[in-house]
Enzyme design. Structure first.
Site: not given
Ligand code: 9PG
Length: 532
Positions: A307, A366
């Site tokens: 990430d 997200d």
């Protein structure tokens, strides 16, 4: 030089150093190129730099205001273009005409940009020159040609079905622990997941990738537990950033990316403070990365979610002066090699630099337990913040990447507790996952009713035939799924700023003020829901 090109029958005025007709299509070469079609267009395509950056079709000439807060720019988009004066797109631009046909200009190199102005699509490379593919046809045709040309240069993923993931983030956030996850393993054992992935919360510190006290068996011990439950162990890391409080930063401050004046480059604000970016053009950093990946494989993790990868490609002065996206690609090459045959999901990743080196790629910001937050969209003009709608919109704009990589639109929800999504909104996310071909959830087994557990099982076992009808409309087996009523952006009039908005925008770098505004927004949202 000025050219007059015929691109699949469309006569276009262009500039480029030279062009050649190939099996792939008409290819231009040049540091600066432009295409000016003969007729006006109705929409332009904006492609965000990294996973979380907004990707969408906008009305011709429309430009969204710069998003707030500015301190999130490094974390949400390409900060070098966050306040670009014209509509900007990373690598690929496209114009849609009144008849529905699309003209595409797509870079085949790593550091390219597009802007739209007065009927012209202009592209440039930040450093050196490079190639560009042009194509004219239906939207599906032109993006398929672009994907094929990228695959030929950057490579593509293995063609096997994407794994089905259970991921800890969207239930526990940073608060996962071995004890609770072990219970979840038990609760999930008869569901057809392939991977059980531990997300953020297991590590000592961002930068110090050792287990904290919530994982007393160690990460190797916990990987064994996962495997014993019948799943492939998966682990989250953010290997290219670090918090200033970690040992890595304290011991190796010289490994971090700095600007021309020697100041540390902020990789954004998260975990309550600024994070910093490693500079992988430093040979010692590459060695450290390779050792870290080897350690994670040695612990037993065969699925790795990496990430915040954008950090390595932020603007800055590098140890070895190579273009910023090339620096990320180099790091990815080392990572890929050290991970061997593990599945690599890239997240928070600039799109082109990771293609061919990862198996899966997050193509959206997200999701969250809510649909959308008007504070983000209408006060901060921010479409990269966590939220189901933001994730849905950007994912839909990136499905053309499917031939190149497993496209991860983020998790779907089946639970009804701890969730502020309607059943229609839950279904939209589930259908999107089926269309994208990448399925995951974070729902805790103990949160699911019998019916919800059954629909999760059906979702995981489904193999629907997917047919694309048009940009936002699909056929899933016999069922039509239409995202178009949901994914539009707020109209320009929403962006007019009154005194309150200007006050908030001007101070949006202040964490406490934003927290207050979000709470007020939440209060308003609940009040409207109650009225409905
Ligand atoms: C773990 C999470 C999850 C998630 C990732 C990433 O501040 N931000 O804008 C911001 C965006 C995304 C984000 C965190 C912060 O989430 O996408 O799936 O792994 O990290 O920390």
């Amino acid at each position: 030089m000025a050219l007059s090109l015929s691109i699949h029958g469309l006569q276009v005025s262009a500039t480029a150093d030279y062009f050649h007709d190939t099996d792939e299509g008409l290819i231009l070469r040049g540091k600066n190129v432009s295409l000016e079609p003969p007729q006006p267009f109705v929409r332009q395509y904006i492609h965000g730099w990294q996973s979380w950056s907004l990707t969408a079709w906008l009305e011709a000439g429309r430009m969204l205001p710069a998003s707030h807060p500015y301190r999130l720019h490094p974390l949400q988009l390409d900060p070098a273009y966050a306040r670009h004066p014209l509509p900007h797109s990373s690598w690929v631009g496209a114009l849609e005409f009144g008849n529905g046909a699309v003209l595409l200009l797509g870079a085949l190199g790593l550091d390219a940009h597009i802007e739209y102005s007065a009927g012209t699509m202009r592209g440039w490379y930040e450093s050196g020159d490079g190639e560009w593919l042009t194509a004219y046809g239906t939207e599906s045709q032109v993006f398929a040609s672009y994907a094929a040309a990228l695959a030929a240069r950057l490579g593509k993923h293995r063609e096997v079905p994407a794994p089905r993931i259970w991921c800890s983030w969207y239930s526990y956030f940073g608060h996962c622990s071995e004890m609770e996850l072990s219970l979840d393993l038990e609760g999930l054992h008869d569901l057809p997941f392939d991977v059980f992935q531990v997300d953020d919360g297991w590590e000592q510190c961002i930068g110090d990738w050792e287990p904290n006290t919530k994982f007393p068996s160690g990460m190797d011990g916990f990987a064994r537990k996962i495997r014993a439950s019948g799943f492939t162990p998966g682990l989250w890391l953010a290997p290219l950033i670090a918090l200033p409080s970690c040992h890595l930063f304290k011991e190796h401050a010289d490994w971090f990316l700095r600007d021309e004046r020697g100041r540390l480059v902020s990789a954004g604000h998260n975990w309550g403070r600024n994070v910093f970016a490693l500079d992988p053009t430093h040979p010692a950093v590459l060695e450290w990365l390779a050792a870290l990946m080897g350690k994670v494989r040695g612990w037993g993790y065969d699925y790795v979610k990496l990430d915040f990868l954008y950090a390595a490609a932020l603007p800055g002065k590098r140890h070895n002066d190579i273009p910023r996206e090339a620096s990320l690609r180099q790091a990815m090459e080392t990572i890929r090699e050290s991970l061997g045959d593990a599945y690599l999901l890239a997240c928070g990743a600039p799109i082109l630099p990771v293609l061919g080196l990862c198996d899966g790629l997050r193509i959206s910001p997200d999701v969250a337990a809510h649909w959308a937050n008007p504070v983000d969209s209408e006060t901060l003009y921010n479409f990269a913040t966590p939220g189901a709608l933001n994730a849905l919109r950007t994912s839909l704009g990136r499905l053309w990447l499917k031939p190149l990589v497993d496209t991860d639109p983020d998790v779907a929800f089946f639970r009804s507790v701890h969730l502020a999504l309607s059943s229609e909104q839950k279904t939209l996310l589930q259908d999107l996952a089926l269309i994208a071909g990448f399925r995951g959830t974070s729902d805790l087994p103990r949160w699911l009713s019998i019916e919800e557990r059954n629909s999760l099982r059906q979702f995981l076992m489904a193999e629907p035939e997917v047919l694309k009808m048009d940009r936002h409309r699909f056929q899933l087996d016999q069922r039509e799924v239409d995202f178009s009523p949901h994914v539009g952006l707020p109209s320009d009039s929403t962006f007019s700023a009154g005194r309150f908005k200007r006050f908030v925008q001007g101070r949006s770098n202040s964490e406490w003020l934003l927290a207050l505004v979000y709470r007020y927004g939440e209060h308003l949202r609940r009040r409207t829901l109650r009225k409905k």
